[in-house]
Structures are given as structure tokens and as C-alpha cells.
Design a protein around this motif. Structure first.
Motif, short mmCIF file in Angstrom:
data_model
loop_
_atom_site.label_atom_id
_atom_site.label_comp_id
_atom_site.label_asym_id
_atom_site.label_seq_id
_atom_site.Cartn_x
_atom_site.Cartn_y
_atom_site.Cartn_z
N VAL A 51 0.84 -1.20 0.00
CA VAL A 51 0.00 0.00 0.00
C VAL A 51 0.88 1.25 0.00
CG1 VAL A 51 -1.65 1.33 1.38
CG2 VAL A 51 -2.00 -1.12 1.02
N LYS A 52 1.93 1.23 0.80
CA LYS A 52 2.84 2.38 0.86
C LYS A 52 3.48 2.62 -0.50
CE LYS A 52 6.57 4.28 3.62
NZ LYS A 52 7.47 4.07 4.76
N GLU A 53 3.90 1.56 -1.17
CA GLU A 53 4.50 1.69 -2.49
C GLU A 53 3.50 2.27 -3.49
OE1 GLU A 53 6.05 -1.32 -5.98
OE2 GLU A 53 6.35 -1.92 -3.89
N GLN A 54 2.27 1.79 -3.45
CA GLN A 54 1.24 2.30 -4.36
C GLN A 54 0.95 3.77 -4.09
OE1 GLN A 54 -0.15 0.62 -7.00
NE2 GLN A 54 1.44 -0.85 -6.48
N MET A 55 0.92 4.15 -2.82
CA MET A 55 0.69 5.56 -2.47
C MET A 55 1.81 6.44 -2.99
SD MET A 55 -2.23 5.86 -1.04
CE MET A 55 -2.13 7.46 -0.29
#
Length: 86
Positions: A51-55
Motif C-alpha cells: 500500500v505504501k509503495e502504491q501511495m
């Protein structure tokens, strides 16, 4: 599947009438399958990192769009000023 659970599973199969050799083979096979599943399942840490990478990717895309719109807006503004100054 740990050794204790494997032993319980094997004993339960034997109590149900499954021969010992088959019960051991079933318990071993199920243990291997469960180990592979736990290796491939997503964990909370993995999900949080994903999720952090996608954000971060979304933030980069948003910044690119903002810069592009800023440049286009300024181009239109200065073209209008140049046109009016004539």
C-alpha cells in the motif's frame, strides 16, 4: 503444520480406520501443502509495504500532473498577456 498437529491428525486418521502408512503419508502431504501456503500468503507487513509503495506511485503521478498543468497554465497566461500587449 507443526509436529504436534501432524501427530494429532495422523492419530485421528488411524482412529477412523486409515492404515498407519496412509495416515503418515496424508499427514506429511498436508503438512507440506500448509507450509507452502503459509510461505505464499500475504502478511500484514507485506500488505502495508504494498500500500505504501502504491501511495508513493500515486503521489509521483499527481506531482507530474500538477507540474504539467502549472506549465500549461503559465503558457496560456503569458500568451494572453503577449496577445493583449500588442
Amino acid at each position: 503444520m507443526n509436529a504436534l498437529e501432524s501427530t494429532k491428525y495422523r492419530k485421528r486418521l488411524e482412529e477412523g480406520g486409515v492404515p498407519t502408512e496412509q495416515a503418515v503419508a496424508h499427514a506429511d502431504a498436508l503438512g507440506e501443502v500448509l507450509e507452502r501456503l503459509t510461505e505464499t500468503l500475504a502478511t500484514k507487513d507485506w500488505a502495508a509495504a504494498f500500500v505504501k509503495e502504491q501511495m508513493m506511485e500515486l503521489k509521483v503521478d499527481l506531482l507530474r500532473w500538477m507540474v504539467a498543468i502549472f506549465i500549461a497554465q503559465n503558457g496560456i497566461f503569458f500568451a494572453a498577456i503577449h496577445y493583449m500587449a500588442r
